[in-house]
Design a protein around this motif. Structure first.
Motif, short mmCIF file in Angstrom:
data_model
loop_
_atom_site.label_atom_id
_atom_site.label_comp_id
_atom_site.label_asym_id
_atom_site.label_seq_id
_atom_site.Cartn_x
_atom_site.Cartn_y
_atom_site.Cartn_z
N ASP A 68 0.84 -1.19 0.00
CA ASP A 68 0.00 0.00 0.00
C ASP A 68 0.88 1.24 0.00
N THR A 70 0.15 4.24 0.21
CA THR A 70 -0.30 5.32 1.08
C THR A 70 0.11 5.12 2.53
N ASP A 71 0.70 3.98 2.84
CA ASP A 71 1.05 3.62 4.21
C ASP A 71 2.56 3.55 4.35
N SER A 72 3.16 4.52 5.03
CA SER A 72 4.62 4.54 5.14
C SER A 72 5.14 3.30 5.84
N LYS A 117 -4.76 11.17 0.19
CA LYS A 117 -3.89 10.08 0.65
C LYS A 117 -3.31 9.32 -0.53
N THR A 118 -4.17 9.01 -1.51
CA THR A 118 -3.73 8.20 -2.65
C THR A 118 -2.88 9.00 -3.62
N ASN A 119 -3.28 10.22 -3.93
CA ASN A 119 -2.63 10.98 -5.00
C ASN A 119 -1.42 11.79 -4.54
N ASP A 121 -0.07 11.77 -0.72
CA ASP A 121 0.73 11.11 0.32
C ASP A 121 1.61 10.01 -0.25
N SER A 122 1.09 9.26 -1.22
CA SER A 122 1.85 8.15 -1.79
C SER A 122 3.13 8.65 -2.47
N HIS A 125 5.56 9.43 0.40
CA HIS A 125 6.06 8.25 1.11
C HIS A 125 7.04 7.43 0.25
N THR A 163 -5.03 17.89 -5.89
CA THR A 163 -3.99 16.88 -5.66
C THR A 163 -2.93 16.93 -6.75
#
Length: 256
Positions: A68, A70-72, A117-119, A121-122, A125, A163
């Motif tokens: 994922d 979006t999840d560091s 988060k998707t556009n 944060d990813s 990360h 975004t």
């Protein structure tokens, strides 16, 4: 060095996020055909396996890594595993993204947060995790997938445009901070392309006629139209190109 060798990606490893279908898959396929070993990414292992099998049938070197973006907490061990088991990441394409359309006055808060988060944060990360390793090697190419909506708005997609505007400026910031370490960070901005996500728009005759009339090249984009620019930004041909956004849009951003 001859001209062809400038674009040769042999011996390089490329991670393309969100690459089980659509633009991400097309870019992964194009980089592999240019010589790169490609690592496909997505959250669904089954879809990744199907995508990888398509590339392997063409004799292309490909690996799969489901995580994922979006999840560091998921990103860092996945990047470490890629580098330990496959090889140093020479090319990163931050492609993972999503869209949600609604009038801004009615836009759901949860959709806003999911989009950010998707556009955005990813990109932070994965970009940071990969860049920390590229910096140690004093080389690396990062391509962030922007959009014509990095520059232009449309009804019902204000949060998406926000975004993609953020990704454009994050790209420039990455280039500023990491250029001194030998990295080139650029953006690739697709216009309107015939993808599964855009099927409803392609099949909407009124919209399609409007778009074709609005586009100087007078057609929708085809996925292969993106591959050349991606290879350029991944290769030695772009070694002094940094912090730029290349719009592959048939001229949409050039015309009122």
């Amino acid at each position: 060095m001859n001209a062809a060798s400038l674009f040769d990606l042999s011996g390089r490893t490329a991670l393309v996020t969100g690459s089980s279908a659509g633009i991400g898959f097309a870019l992964a396929q194009g980089l592999a055909r240019a010589g790169a070993t490609v690592v496909l990414n997505g959250r669904e292992p089954g879809r990744l396996t199907l995508a990888a099998e398509r590339l392997r049938r063409d004799g292309l070197p490909v690996h799969e890594m489901a995580f994922d973006v979006t999840d560091s907490g998921s990103v860092r061990p996945a990047i470490a595993r890629i580098e330990d088991e496959i090889g140093p990441i020479d090319i990163l394409v931050n492609n993972a993204g999503m869209q949600f359309r609604a009038p801004l006055e009615d836009y759901p808060e949860d959709a806003w947060h999911a989009l950010m988060k998707t556009n955005v944060d990813s990109v932070f990360h994965v970009g940071q995790a990969v860049a920390q390793r590229m910096i140690q090697r004093v080389r690396g190419k990062i391509i962030n997938i922007c959009s014509v909506q990095s520059e232009l708005g449309r009804p019902s997609i204000a949060p998406y445009a926000a975004t993609k505007g953020a990704v454009k400026m994050l790209t420039k910031g990455m280039a500023i901070d990491w250029g001194k370490h030998g990295l080139q960070v650029n953006g690739l901005g697709p216009g309107y392309f015939k993808t599964e996500l855009n099927r409803a728009l392609v099949e909407d005759k009124a919209f399609s006629d409007w778009l074709i009339g609005r586009t100087p090249s007078r057609r929708w984009g085809e996925l292969e139209d993106l591959v050349g620019a991606a290879i350029f930004l991944s290769s030695d041909a772009s070694n002094f190109v940094n912090g730029q956004i290349i719009y592959v849009d048939g001229g949409v951003t050039a015309s009122l």
